[in-house]
Design an enzyme around this catalytic site. Structure first.
Site, PDB file in Angstrom:
ATOM      1  N   SER A 108       4.654  12.192   3.102  1.00  0.00           N
ATOM      2  CA  SER A 108       5.060  11.144   4.029  1.00  0.00           C
ATOM      3  C   SER A 108       3.786  10.551   4.609  1.00  0.00           C
ATOM      4  CB  SER A 108       5.916  11.733   5.152  1.00  0.00           C
ATOM      5  OG  SER A 108       5.146  12.622   5.946  1.00  0.00           O
ATOM      6  N   LYS A 109       3.921   9.502   5.401  1.00  0.00           N
ATOM      7  CA  LYS A 109       2.736   8.905   6.025  1.00  0.00           C
ATOM      8  C   LYS A 109       2.007   9.926   6.897  1.00  0.00           C
ATOM      9  CE  LYS A 109       4.140   4.060   6.026  1.00  0.00           C
ATOM     10  NZ  LYS A 109       4.408   2.859   6.835  1.00  0.00           N
ATOM     11  N   ARG A 110       2.767  10.837   7.473  1.00  0.00           N
ATOM     12  CA  ARG A 110       2.167  11.832   8.358  1.00  0.00           C
ATOM     13  C   ARG A 110       1.382  12.872   7.578  1.00  0.00           C
ATOM     14  NH1 ARG A 110       3.497  16.773   9.937  1.00  0.00           N
ATOM     15  NH2 ARG A 110       5.449  16.710   8.784  1.00  0.00           N
ATOM     16  N   THR A 111       1.742  13.095   6.317  1.00  0.00           N
ATOM     17  CA  THR A 111       1.127  14.195   5.567  1.00  0.00           C
ATOM     18  C   THR A 111       0.247  13.736   4.413  1.00  0.00           C
ATOM     19  OG1 THR A 111       3.133  14.389   4.207  1.00  0.00           O
ATOM     20  CG2 THR A 111       2.974  15.798   6.157  1.00  0.00           C
ATOM     21  N   ALA A 153      -0.385   7.892   3.624  1.00  0.00           N
ATOM     22  CA  ALA A 153      -0.861   6.690   4.285  1.00  0.00           C
ATOM     23  C   ALA A 153      -2.126   6.155   3.616  1.00  0.00           C
ATOM     24  CB  ALA A 153      -1.108   6.980   5.765  1.00  0.00           C
TER      25      ALA A 153
END
Length: 468
Positions: free
Chosen positions: A239-242, A245
């Site tokens: 995800s963007k958090r992991t 990004a």
């Protein structure tokens, strides 16, 4: 035959970590074989493609050092070529015009689902011999073979075979003058002489369609290598958090570009037990045949460790070139503080990233206005007066202002006063930094500069309690 690979991102967002690995593997395959690497921007999605995303991709490629021999080549500059080839396929009987409206196509889809069949085009215009007419619903569809199978030896996944009965007659060209992805990519790779297509395994299902188009065109079919996805450290989709990004966030976090490339290379590829690879080593050793077909997991701790190895081993001047950007992001006036390369030498044993070095460097770029209360209570006692005063006297006239001689002065004062070096170094450290944690005392004082160091020692002396 000269090996030619390509990286072909769609500019609908930033370059994420999976895309960066694909670019790296394509680049390494070309470099190992003395071939060429092409950058192509697949910007035919008019609704989602943006110039900002294009700029971000180009910036990321530049930062990573993934230089390309041709490009960037934009699909939107090749629309007439796609139209020309699509019409050639129609003329050769490998494609045809179809005119179903959106409503008719939706009805076709619903009928298939009602019959518990896979939703697909039913071939209504396949043998209708419908010519060109001015119609907003006009498309050109590829006449996919009805029987047999498509098979290829994937360089990562091994042999893959898909029956043609699983494929329908896909749209290759729309009435708005734009080619569809599966058609444009074939024409591009054909025209550009691409010999090896390296991409994510989400494209596996596109490959049999594309191979059939290559064959219909009489074009050579390139080798394919489909890379497994990258998972987060818990085994879930990125995800963007992991990590999904913008790759440039790794620059913001303080990672060296070649450390990130080394890390990405190892996310699915290995060469014995070796962990650290120079760019030259990667170029000579990398082979798509050695890429693991299983998904790789992100490991932030390993990336941090790897980055620090480069901080420790690289030429400080080379690291400093990357550190400058971080220092600027922190708002430091580089004309007044220590040299970036000296910060690298002083702090690389204590930091995993350039951002950490920049944060720790604040004490040498800003006036010292705050002191850690616990450090002051522990080390700013009356008995620290004599050592600090002696240090000030000697530092004021020290001929060679550099870390080793400054450390030597601490030793001299220690011997002269008959006390341990810690009794001198710790009060001095608090005087210079406001805390009891810093690099080697020689570096700590040196980076401050003689004039500012003396000012800070004077301030410390003024803070000491009077001897009873």
């Amino acid at each position: 035959m000269t090996t030619r690979t390509r990286f072909a991102p769609s500019p609908t967002g930033y370059l994420h970590i999976g895309g960066a690995r694909t670019a790296l593997y394509s680049w390494l395959e070309a470099r190992r074989k003395g071939g060429q690497f092409v950058l192509r921007i697949e910007d035919t999605d008019r609704e989602r493609s943006t110039q900002a995303a294009i700029d971000a991709i180009l910036q990321a490629m530049d930062w990573l050092g993934l230089d390309y021999d041709e490009g960037p080549i934009y699909q939107t500059h090749r629309l007439e070529r796609y139209k020309e080839v699509a019409e050639q396929l129609v003329a050769a009987g490998h494609a045809y015009y179809a005119y179903e409206t959106k409503e008719e196509l939706e009805a076709m889809r619903e009928a298939a689902m009602a019959a518990q069949e896979k939703p697909r085009y039913n071939g209504a215009y396949r043998d209708a011999n419908a010519g060109w007419r001015d119609d907003p619903s006009r498309v050109i569809r590829f006449k996919n073979p009805l029987d047999g199978a498509v098979a290829w030896e994937d360089k990562v996944k091994g042999r893959i075979e898909i029956a043609n009965s699983e494929l329908d007659d896909l749209v290759i060209f729309r009435s708005d003058g734009y080619a569809t992805y599966n058609f444009a990519v074939v024409v591009d790779d054909w025209d550009m002489g691409i010999t090896d297509v390296v991409r994510g395994d989400d494209h596996v299902n596109n490959t049999p369609r594309q191979i059939n188009i290559y064959k219909a065109l009489g074009a050579p079919v390139p080798h394919f290598a489909h890379l497994p996805m990258i998972l987060d450290e818990h085994g879930a989709k990125l995800s963007k958090r992991t990590g999904a990004a913008d790759v440039m966030q790794y620059r913001e976090l303080g990672y060296l570009p070649h450390a990130l490339l080394n890390y990405l290379a190892r996310l699915g590829w290995s060469h014995g037990d070796q962990e650290i690879f120079s760019i030259t080593e990667m170029q000579s050793l990398f082979d798509l045949a050695d890429v693991n077909a299983k998904a790789a997991r992100m490991d932030p701790a390993k990336l941090g460790w790897l980055n620090q190895q480069y901080l420790k081993s690289d030429d400080p001047e080379a690291v400093a070139q990357h550190l400058v950007w971080q220092l600027q992001q922190h708002g430091y006036d580089l004309s007044k503080g220590p040299k970036p390369a000296e910060l690298v030498l002083a702090l690389r044993e204590r930091a995993q990233t350039l951002k950490e070095i920049a944060e720790k460097a604040a004490v040498w770029f800003h006036p010292l206005t705050e002191y850690d209360a616990a450090s002051v209570a522990k080390h700013f006692k009356a008995e620290a007066g004599a050592p600090l005063a002696a240090m000030r006297e000697r530092l004021a006239v020290l001929a060679d202002w550099s870390p080793e001689p400054i450390h030597g002065v601490v030793k001299e004062v220690s011997e002269a006063l008959g006390i341990g070096m810690g009794k001198i170094a710790q009060p001095l450290r608090v005087a210079i930094t406001g805390t009891q944690v810093s690099p080697d005392i020689g570096w700590t004082v040196y980076l401050c500069g003689r004039e500012e160091a003396l000012v800070r020692i004077d301030a410390a002396l003024a803070m000491l309690p009077s001897a009873v």
